[in-house]
Design a protein around this motif. Structure first.
Motif, PDB file in Angstrom:
ATOM      1  N   THR A 145       0.772  -1.191   0.297  1.00 60.28           N
ATOM      2  CA  THR A 145      -0.185   0.143   0.313  1.00 60.28           C
ATOM      3  C   THR A 145       1.066   1.208   0.353  1.00 60.28           C
ATOM      4  OG1 THR A 145      -1.586  -1.095   1.191  1.00 60.28           O
ATOM      5  CG2 THR A 145      -1.410   1.499   1.428  1.00 60.28           C
ATOM      6  N   SER A 146       1.489   1.433   0.983  1.00 58.59           N
ATOM      7  CA  SER A 146       2.971   2.029   0.939  1.00 58.59           C
ATOM      8  C   SER A 146       3.080   2.475  -0.039  1.00 58.59           C
ATOM      9  CB  SER A 146       3.902   2.236   1.846  1.00 58.59           C
ATOM     10  OG  SER A 146       3.161   1.838   3.223  1.00 58.59           O
ATOM     11  N   LEU A 147       3.485   1.541  -1.379  1.00 55.46           N
ATOM     12  CA  LEU A 147       4.135   1.651  -3.004  1.00 55.46           C
ATOM     13  C   LEU A 147       3.477   2.014  -3.231  1.00 55.46           C
ATOM     14  CD1 LEU A 147       6.855  -1.506  -2.446  1.00 55.46           C
ATOM     15  CD2 LEU A 147       7.696   1.140  -2.108  1.00 55.46           C
ATOM     16  N   THR A 148       2.276   1.908  -3.279  1.00 48.58           N
ATOM     17  CA  THR A 148       1.877   1.893  -4.388  1.00 48.58           C
ATOM     18  C   THR A 148       0.601   3.272  -4.104  1.00 48.58           C
ATOM     19  OG1 THR A 148      -0.392   0.611  -3.354  1.00 48.58           O
ATOM     20  CG2 THR A 148       1.200  -0.030  -5.471  1.00 48.58           C
ATOM     21  N   SER A 149       0.256   3.403  -2.381  1.00 46.38           N
ATOM     22  CA  SER A 149      -0.619   5.134  -3.109  1.00 46.38           C
ATOM     23  C   SER A 149       0.323   6.176  -1.066  1.00 46.38           C
ATOM     24  CB  SER A 149      -1.660   4.348  -3.072  1.00 46.38           C
ATOM     25  OG  SER A 149      -3.244   5.392  -2.399  1.00 46.38           O
ATOM     26  N   PRO A 150      -0.062   6.902  -1.822  1.00 46.68           N
ATOM     27  CA  PRO A 150       0.235   7.366  -0.004  1.00 46.68           C
ATOM     28  C   PRO A 150      -1.065   7.644   0.957  1.00 46.68           C
ATOM     29  CG  PRO A 150       0.379   9.121  -1.783  1.00 46.68           C
ATOM     30  CD  PRO A 150      -0.155   7.795  -2.095  1.00 46.68           C
ATOM     31  N   GLY A 151      -0.476   7.739   1.846  1.00 49.61           N
ATOM     32  CA  GLY A 151      -1.416   8.001   2.635  1.00 49.61           C
ATOM     33  C   GLY A 151      -1.460   6.540   4.388  1.00 49.61           C
ATOM     34  N   PRO A 152      -2.774   6.603   5.442  1.00 51.31           N
ATOM     35  CA  PRO A 152      -2.423   5.325   5.650  1.00 51.31           C
ATOM     36  C   PRO A 152      -3.246   4.004   5.340  1.00 51.31           C
ATOM     37  CG  PRO A 152      -4.677   6.739   5.965  1.00 51.31           C
ATOM     38  CD  PRO A 152      -3.655   7.297   5.090  1.00 51.31           C
ATOM     39  N   ILE A 153      -2.300   3.090   6.417  1.00 48.81           N
ATOM     40  CA  ILE A 153      -2.283   1.666   5.525  1.00 48.81           C
ATOM     41  C   ILE A 153      -3.817   1.790   6.419  1.00 48.81           C
ATOM     42  CG2 ILE A 153      -1.288  -0.640   6.340  1.00 48.81           C
ATOM     43  CD1 ILE A 153       0.137   1.348   5.363  1.00 48.81           C
ATOM     44  N   PRO A 160     -24.045   1.776  16.132  1.00 51.78           N
ATOM     45  CA  PRO A 160     -22.647   1.864  15.263  1.00 51.78           C
ATOM     46  C   PRO A 160     -20.572   1.612  15.927  1.00 51.78           C
ATOM     47  CG  PRO A 160     -23.161   3.947  16.228  1.00 51.78           C
ATOM     48  CD  PRO A 160     -24.346   3.335  16.869  1.00 51.78           C
ATOM     49  N   PHE A 161     -20.357   1.598  15.119  1.00 50.20           N
ATOM     50  CA  PHE A 161     -18.870   0.360  15.782  1.00 50.20           C
ATOM     51  C   PHE A 161     -17.765   1.849  14.556  1.00 50.20           C
ATOM     52  CE2 PHE A 161     -19.528  -2.402  13.077  1.00 50.20           C
ATOM     53  CZ  PHE A 161     -19.151  -3.518  12.533  1.00 50.20           C
ATOM     54  N   THR A 162     -16.864   1.751  14.404  1.00 52.88           N
ATOM     55  CA  THR A 162     -15.612   2.162  13.618  1.00 52.88           C
ATOM     56  C   THR A 162     -14.854   0.801  13.370  1.00 52.88           C
ATOM     57  OG1 THR A 162     -14.926   4.325  14.714  1.00 52.88           O
ATOM     58  CG2 THR A 162     -13.883   3.332  12.833  1.00 52.88           C
ATOM     59  N   MET A 163     -14.420   0.722  11.216  1.00 57.89           N
ATOM     60  CA  MET A 163     -14.767  -0.656  11.379  1.00 57.89           C
ATOM     61  C   MET A 163     -12.928  -0.172  10.463  1.00 57.89           C
ATOM     62  SD  MET A 163     -15.625  -2.167   7.555  1.00 57.89           S
ATOM     63  CE  MET A 163     -14.442  -1.104   6.755  1.00 57.89           C
ATOM     64  N   LEU A 164     -11.982  -0.938  10.941  1.00 56.50           N
ATOM     65  CA  LEU A 164     -10.689  -0.894  10.317  1.00 56.50           C
ATOM     66  C   LEU A 164     -10.281  -1.943   9.268  1.00 56.50           C
ATOM     67  CD1 LEU A 164      -8.802  -0.356  13.914  1.00 56.50           C
ATOM     68  CD2 LEU A 164      -9.321   1.035  11.686  1.00 56.50           C
ATOM     69  N   LYS A 165      -9.670  -1.786   8.484  1.00 53.42           N
ATOM     70  CA  LYS A 165     -10.199  -2.261   7.632  1.00 53.42           C
ATOM     71  C   LYS A 165      -8.603  -1.543   6.003  1.00 53.42           C
ATOM     72  CE  LYS A 165     -12.061  -2.043   3.700  1.00 53.42           C
ATOM     73  NZ  LYS A 165     -11.809  -1.184   2.654  1.00 53.42           N
ATOM     74  N   PHE A 166      -8.201  -2.742   5.385  1.00 52.67           N
ATOM     75  CA  PHE A 166      -6.536  -2.442   5.085  1.00 52.67           C
ATOM     76  C   PHE A 166      -6.645  -1.406   3.703  1.00 52.67           C
ATOM     77  CE2 PHE A 166      -5.033  -6.311   6.211  1.00 52.67           C
ATOM     78  CZ  PHE A 166      -4.091  -4.947   6.521  1.00 52.67           C
ATOM     79  N   ARG A 167      -6.468  -0.428   3.161  1.00 55.80           N
ATOM     80  CA  ARG A 167      -7.370   0.325   2.781  1.00 55.80           C
ATOM     81  C   ARG A 167      -6.787  -0.069   1.329  1.00 55.80           C
ATOM     82  NH1 ARG A 167      -4.516   4.688   0.609  1.00 55.80           N
ATOM     83  NH2 ARG A 167      -2.245   4.257   0.989  1.00 55.80           N
ATOM     84  N   SER A 168      -7.852   0.138   0.620  1.00 54.38           N
ATOM     85  CA  SER A 168      -7.783  -0.291  -1.028  1.00 54.38           C
ATOM     86  C   SER A 168      -8.394   0.959  -1.672  1.00 54.38           C
ATOM     87  CB  SER A 168      -8.768  -1.548  -1.230  1.00 54.38           C
ATOM     88  OG  SER A 168      -9.978  -1.301  -1.294  1.00 54.38           O
ATOM     89  N   MET A 169      -8.141   2.261  -1.512  1.00 60.18           N
ATOM     90  CA  MET A 169      -8.202   2.786  -2.376  1.00 60.18           C
ATOM     91  C   MET A 169      -7.621   3.750  -2.185  1.00 60.18           C
ATOM     92  SD  MET A 169     -12.609   2.909  -2.728  1.00 60.18           S
ATOM     93  CE  MET A 169     -12.573   3.246  -4.156  1.00 60.18           C
ATOM     94  N   LYS A 170      -7.302   5.011  -3.093  1.00 58.87           N
ATOM     95  CA  LYS A 170      -6.543   6.628  -3.013  1.00 58.87           C
ATOM     96  C   LYS A 170      -7.082   6.956  -1.801  1.00 58.87           C
ATOM     97  CE  LYS A 170      -4.410   5.802  -7.211  1.00 58.87           C
ATOM     98  NZ  LYS A 170      -4.625   6.615  -8.866  1.00 58.87           N
ATOM     99  N   VAL A 171      -6.896   8.372  -1.253  1.00 57.64           N
ATOM    100  CA  VAL A 171      -7.271   8.670   0.179  1.00 57.64           C
ATOM    101  C   VAL A 171      -8.672  10.287  -0.729  1.00 57.64           C
ATOM    102  CG1 VAL A 171      -7.096  10.629   1.443  1.00 57.64           C
ATOM    103  CG2 VAL A 171      -5.337   8.306   1.575  1.00 57.64           C
ATOM    104  N   ASN A 172      -9.983   9.965  -0.667  1.00 56.45           N
ATOM    105  CA  ASN A 172     -10.375  10.922  -1.470  1.00 56.45           C
ATOM    106  C   ASN A 172     -11.420  11.299  -0.884  1.00 56.45           C
ATOM    107  OD1 ASN A 172     -13.278   8.954  -2.082  1.00 56.45           O
ATOM    108  ND2 ASN A 172     -11.149   7.898  -2.060  1.00 56.45           N
ATOM    109  N   ASP A 173     -11.967  12.567  -1.182  1.00 56.82           N
ATOM    110  CA  ASP A 173     -13.376  12.814  -0.269  1.00 56.82           C
ATOM    111  C   ASP A 173     -14.544  12.357  -0.146  1.00 56.82           C
ATOM    112  OD1 ASP A 173     -11.532  14.806   1.090  1.00 56.82           O
ATOM    113  OD2 ASP A 173     -12.082  16.168  -1.469  1.00 56.82           O
TER     114      ASP A 173
END
Length: 333
Positions: free
Chosen positions: A283-291, A304-317
Motif C-alpha cells: 500500500t505504501s509503495l502504490t498509494s500515499p496515505g494511511p495503511i 454504530p462502530f468504527t470498522m478498520l480495514k486495509f485501505r484499497s483505494m486512494k485517499v479521497n473526499d
C-alpha cells in the motif's frame, strides 16, 4: 435407553476401568444412574425424530444434547456419591453413543419415510374456505414432493365452482362440523375471514379441539413476501415477524462471542503480523496515505462502530459517500 446401556456395557469391555477408585462405574448399581440420566434427558431434550419436517442437523443436535445430558447426570451422580470420575471413559462413551443414536434415528426416519410414501401414516388434511393462499396451499399439498406425508381430502366450501379442476368439495361450510366429527381428519386449514363469520370460527376451533384435530388459520396476505414468518402476540393482537434473529438466543450469542474472541485472537497473534507487513509495504509503495481505512458501520441492534480495514483505494473526499464500482479510478494497484 437400551442403546445407551448396550454402548455402556461394550465400552466397559473394550476400555476396562483400571483405577481402583473408579471401578464403581462398572458396578451394577451404576446402571440405575444411567436410567435416571436418560429420563432427565427425555424431559429436557426430547428427540422428536418422527416429525414431518426435521433436518439431519437437527437430529444430530438433539442426539448430541440428549447424550450430553444423560452422561452428565450419570457422571455427576457417580462423582458426588462415590468420588469417582473416569474422564477418558466418559468422553469415548459420549462420542460413540451420540453417533450410534444419530444413526438409529436416521434409520427410523427412513423407515417412516418409506411407509408414508406407500400411503401409511399419512396426515389427512382439509381446507375450509377459499382464498388465494388456500389455493396455493392446496397446490403444494397435492403437487410438492416434500409434502408426500400429507393426504389432501378436499375443500369444505359453499361455492365449488371456484375450485380448480377435479378438486373434491366435501360439503358446505354449514356442514363442516358434522363432517369433521364423523371422518378421519388430522389437520384443518381454515381460510374463512374471521371478521365475517366470528362465531363460526369459534365453533370450528371448538369442534377441532373436541376431536383432537390441529387447527391452522390461513390468512389472506397478498402483497407480503412469501417466506417463513413467526406469529407473535402484541397487546392482544396477532402480528407476524418476518424473521427470527439468531443472536436473540443467548446460547447462539455466547457461542458467537466465544468464536469471535478465539478466532480473532489466533488470527491477530499468528497470521495478522505477516499480512500487515506485506500489505503495508504494498500500500505504501502504490498509494500515499494511511495503511488502515476507518469507517462508521451499523452493528448489532443499530449500534454504530468504527470498522478498520486495509485501505484499497486512494485517499479521497468521497470515501464515505460514493460506492465503489468495478473500474473505479480511486482503486489502488
Amino acid at each position: 435407553l437400551l442403546l445407551m446401556i448396550a454402548v455402556y456395557k461394550l465400552m466397559l469391555l473394550a476400555f476396562p476401568v483400571l483405577v481402583e477408585a473408579d471401578k464403581v462405574i462398572a458396578s451394577k448399581r451404576s446402571v440405575y444412574f444411567l436410567i435416571v440420566g436418560h429420563l432427565v434427558a427425555c424431559i429436557f431434550v426430547p428427540v422428536r425424530f418422527y416429525q414431518r419436517k426435521l433436518s439431519l442437523r437437527a437430529v444430530f443436535q438433539n442426539s448430541f444434547f440428549h447424550c450430553l445430558v444423560c452422561l452428565g447426570v450419570f457422571a455427576v451422580s457417580i462423582d458426588q456419591l462415590f468420588h469417582a470420575f473416569a474422564g477418558r471413559f466418559y468422553l469415548l462413551w459420549g462420542i460413540v453413543s451420540t453417533i450410534l443414536l444419530w444413526i438409529l434415528h436416521l434409520i427410523y426416519m427412513q423407515i417412516v419415510s418409506v411407509a408414508r410414501r406407500y400411503g401409511r401414516n399419512k396426515i389427512h388434511t382439509v381446507i375450509i374456505g377459499i382464498n388465494d393462499n388456500a389455493l396455493r396451499l392446496h397446490s403444494a399439498l397435492c403437487n410438492d414432493p416434500s409434502y408426500y406425508s400429507y393426504k389432501f381430502l378436499g375443500f369444505i366450501a359453499d361455492d365449488s365452482s371456484l375450485l380448480p379442476g377435479q378438486t373434491p368439495c366435501l360439503c358446505s361450510i354449514a356442514d363442516a362440523m358434522e363432517y369433521l366429527s364423523s371422518n378421519k381428519v388430522h389437520e384443518v386449514y381454515c381460510a374463512i375471514d374471521p371478521r365475517q363469520e366470528p362465531s363460526l370460527i369459534v365453533n370450528l376451533i371448538r369442534c377441532c379441539e373436541d376431536n383432537f384435530i390441529d387447527f391452522f388459520f390461513v390468512p389472506a396476505m397478498e402483497g407480503y413476501p412469501k417466506r417463513t414468518m413467526t406469529c407473535l402476540e402484541q397487546g392482544g393482537v396477532n402480528v407476524f415477524k418476518l424473521r427470527d434473529e439468531p443472536l436473540e438466543n443467548p446460547v447462539n450469542s455466547a457461542i458467537k462471542r466465544l468464536f469471535d474472541i478465539l478466532v480473532s485472537g489466533v488470527m491477530l497473534v499468528c497470521i495478522y503480523p505477516f499480512v500487515w507487513l506485506f500489505v503495508a509495504i504494498g500500500t505504501s509503495l502504490t498509494s500515499p496515505g494511511p495503511i488502515l481505512f476507518r469507517q462508521k458501520r451499523t452493528g448489532y441492534k443499530g449500534h454504530p462502530f468504527t470498522m478498520l480495514k486495509f485501505r484499497s483505494m486512494k485517499v479521497n473526499d468521497q470515501a464515505n459517500t460514493l460506492q465503489a464500482t468495478r473500474d473505479d479510478a480511486r482503486k489502488t494497484r
